[in-house]
Design a protein around this motif. Sequence first.
Motif, PDB file in Angstrom:
ATOM      1  N   ALA A  30       0.810  -1.221   0.000  1.00 32.12           N
ATOM      2  CA  ALA A  30       0.000   0.000   0.000  1.00 32.12           C
ATOM      3  C   ALA A  30       0.840   1.266   0.000  1.00 32.12           C
ATOM      4  CB  ALA A  30      -0.944  -0.016   1.203  1.00 32.12           C
ATOM      5  N   HIS A  31       1.826   1.330   0.882  1.00 29.41           N
ATOM      6  CA  HIS A  31       2.580   2.571   1.017  1.00 29.41           C
ATOM      7  C   HIS A  31       3.562   2.751  -0.135  1.00 29.41           C
ATOM      8  CE1 HIS A  31       1.641   2.133   5.566  1.00 29.41           C
ATOM      9  NE2 HIS A  31       0.603   2.552   4.872  1.00 29.41           N
ATOM     10  N   ALA A  32       4.041   1.658  -0.703  1.00 29.29           N
ATOM     11  CA  ALA A  32       4.986   1.764  -1.816  1.00 29.29           C
ATOM     12  C   ALA A  32       4.328   2.357  -3.060  1.00 29.29           C
ATOM     13  CB  ALA A  32       5.568   0.393  -2.146  1.00 29.29           C
ATOM     14  N   VAL A  33       3.015   2.184  -3.211  1.00 28.71           N
ATOM     15  CA  VAL A  33       2.336   2.719  -4.399  1.00 28.71           C
ATOM     16  C   VAL A  33       1.650   4.054  -4.122  1.00 28.71           C
ATOM     17  CG1 VAL A  33       2.018   0.440  -5.411  1.00 28.71           C
ATOM     18  CG2 VAL A  33       0.210   1.404  -3.969  1.00 28.71           C
ATOM     19  N   GLY A  34       1.855   4.611  -2.925  1.00 33.36           N
ATOM     20  CA  GLY A  34       1.410   5.980  -2.712  1.00 33.36           C
ATOM     21  C   GLY A  34       0.318   6.210  -1.697  1.00 33.36           C
ATOM     22  N   ARG A  35      -0.183   5.168  -1.014  1.00 35.38           N
ATOM     23  CA  ARG A  35      -1.199   5.397   0.013  1.00 35.38           C
ATOM     24  C   ARG A  35      -0.528   5.923   1.287  1.00 35.38           C
ATOM     25  NH1 ARG A  35      -6.256   4.013  -0.971  1.00 35.38           N
ATOM     26  NH2 ARG A  35      -6.794   4.273   1.241  1.00 35.38           N
ATOM     27  N   SER A  36      -1.238   6.775   1.986  1.00 35.09           N
ATOM     28  CA  SER A  36      -0.695   7.363   3.216  1.00 35.09           C
ATOM     29  C   SER A  36      -0.966   6.448   4.403  1.00 35.09           C
ATOM     30  CB  SER A  36      -1.334   8.729   3.478  1.00 35.09           C
ATOM     31  OG  SER A  36      -1.067   9.625   2.423  1.00 35.09           O
ATOM     32  N   PRO A  37      -0.021   6.355   5.338  1.00 35.38           N
ATOM     33  CA  PRO A  37      -0.263   5.564   6.551  1.00 35.38           C
ATOM     34  C   PRO A  37      -1.268   6.255   7.452  1.00 35.38           C
ATOM     35  CG  PRO A  37       1.813   6.734   6.724  1.00 35.38           C
ATOM     36  CD  PRO A  37       1.312   6.980   5.323  1.00 35.38           C
ATOM     37  N   LEU A  38      -1.839   5.487   8.369  1.00 36.78           N
ATOM     38  CA  LEU A  38      -2.747   6.047   9.358  1.00 36.78           C
ATOM     39  C   LEU A  38      -1.910   6.657  10.478  1.00 36.78           C
ATOM     40  CD1 LEU A  38      -5.537   6.575  10.437  1.00 36.78           C
ATOM     41  CD2 LEU A  38      -5.648   4.222  11.239  1.00 36.78           C
ATOM     42  N   ALA A  39      -1.972   7.971  10.610  1.00 38.88           N
ATOM     43  CA  ALA A  39      -1.055   8.689  11.487  1.00 38.88           C
ATOM     44  C   ALA A  39      -1.127   8.227  12.934  1.00 38.88           C
ATOM     45  CB  ALA A  39      -1.340  10.193  11.393  1.00 38.88           C
ATOM     46  N   VAL A  40      -2.330   7.981  13.445  1.00 37.26           N
ATOM     47  CA  VAL A  40      -2.458   7.680  14.867  1.00 37.26           C
ATOM     48  C   VAL A  40      -1.776   6.365  15.235  1.00 37.26           C
ATOM     49  CG1 VAL A  40      -4.704   6.514  14.654  1.00 37.26           C
ATOM     50  CG2 VAL A  40      -4.069   7.636  16.805  1.00 37.26           C
ATOM     51  N   LEU A  41      -1.763   5.391  14.328  1.00 38.88           N
ATOM     52  CA  LEU A  41      -1.069   4.130  14.619  1.00 38.88           C
ATOM     53  C   LEU A  41       0.425   4.377  14.763  1.00 38.88           C
ATOM     54  CD1 LEU A  41      -2.902   1.612  12.249  1.00 38.88           C
ATOM     55  CD2 LEU A  41      -3.400   2.171  14.623  1.00 38.88           C
TER      56      LEU A  41
END
Length: 454
Positions: A30-41
């Motif tokens: 997910a993150h390698a193709v450009g989705r942002s992580p969930l900040a609170v985690l």
Amino acid sequence: MAAAEGSPSGTPGPPTPVPTVPEDCGSDDAHAVGRSPLAVLRQVVAACACPELLGSPAMPEAARHRARSILREMDAGNIGGYNHQHRALGVPTRVARFLERRDGGVPCHPRNVVLCSGTASILPFVVSLVVDEAAAQPTGVLVPVPGPPLHRAAVGLAGAVAVPYPLAEEQGWGVDGETVRRALRRARARCHPKVFCVVNPGDPTGHVLSRQNMEDIIRLAAEENLLLLADEVQQERAFLPGRPFLSFKRVLWEMGAPLASTVQLVSFYSLSKSVAGESGFRAGFLELVNVEESVMLPFQLAQSIPRPCVLGRILLDLLMDPPDEGDPIQQALEEHRQGLHHDLARNARRVQEVLGRVPGIRCHPVQGGARAFPRIQLPPHALRRAQALGLEPDVFFCQKLREATGITLAPGSQFGQPEGTHHLGLSLLLPAETLERVLLALTRFHAAFLRDFS
């Protein structure tokens, strides 16, 4: 997706980057193709790793509160220790409760939950437990084609033999029982099949098995006395309300006796393919169902089982045991989940709409998972050119696509595919703007490729 990026306290998250085409547009990372992580985690994990942040006003209070709760379970309140109790009892107990909620109340005992550092590391160990090195024939493991390359690699590492069974492309990539039985009959001349591996939701095929298909698979496993390995790591990426994810454990339980208490099942979950998509933390678990004691014992005794690091375990624990309804972390998780499903469904529709209009490309509807798997037509001249270069035809196509456009897709031969067919793995996790650019480039390139090699 934007709704999931801010902190639970309402402070704005980082600015959204200008979309660029990632290096690999066929990836399910997910993150390698450009989705942002969930900040609170990330904030909770950061506060656990650096307790000085617990007093920082820059850290949302919900994240600090949760981090304090986690640290109270740690040896001496520190993540630097082995923290055996957290690994052996705390997290497995919350995983068991998560599975009970997921499966509509089907009971789960923490003893049957084994934490691991992801499917790739634990799968060879699981398969090795059924391998009899002294037997006259090697152990056979049924693996789907197309399917994750990991499975075939794990079978080989465990000293077993992969027995491929083709998925039914024209039936939406379902598992056809008679096809599996034919694969079993042919395989018995060279091996002793003991394991039946099923992937649901499918990867790279994007199908979600129906209850009827799952019941047929369970009956086949019982008739053939096969251990059922259920790769269910994409379960949180099933995005169609009309085809929800059902676990094999739930379906098995609801089929009742005698199957519910006799079919041996091992199912897998991975943080990498979860709603968080945190591949870098390397954490997951497997659940053992009806597994005989001789197989259970190595999981309880073996010190060589690859375990998740403490930070990965914390992140997994956060997903398994969300706070009460109304808690800011719970709200952020739910928004993130809804955003993921919305984006996957929208991207699947766009792939279907755009590629469905292109001569020479076919794409079955996608119901879950992180990839579409369109089938492409390649002219005979291209097939001969690929053969002369010692390449699979779809690898040749992907190389030419990358040279012409800079876009990298996954060739279907990487996953296996029916003989004489050619496919591409295209990520549905791409941001919408990026996907549009990829689809436009792919359709234009395919038209040019057909002209050049006609």
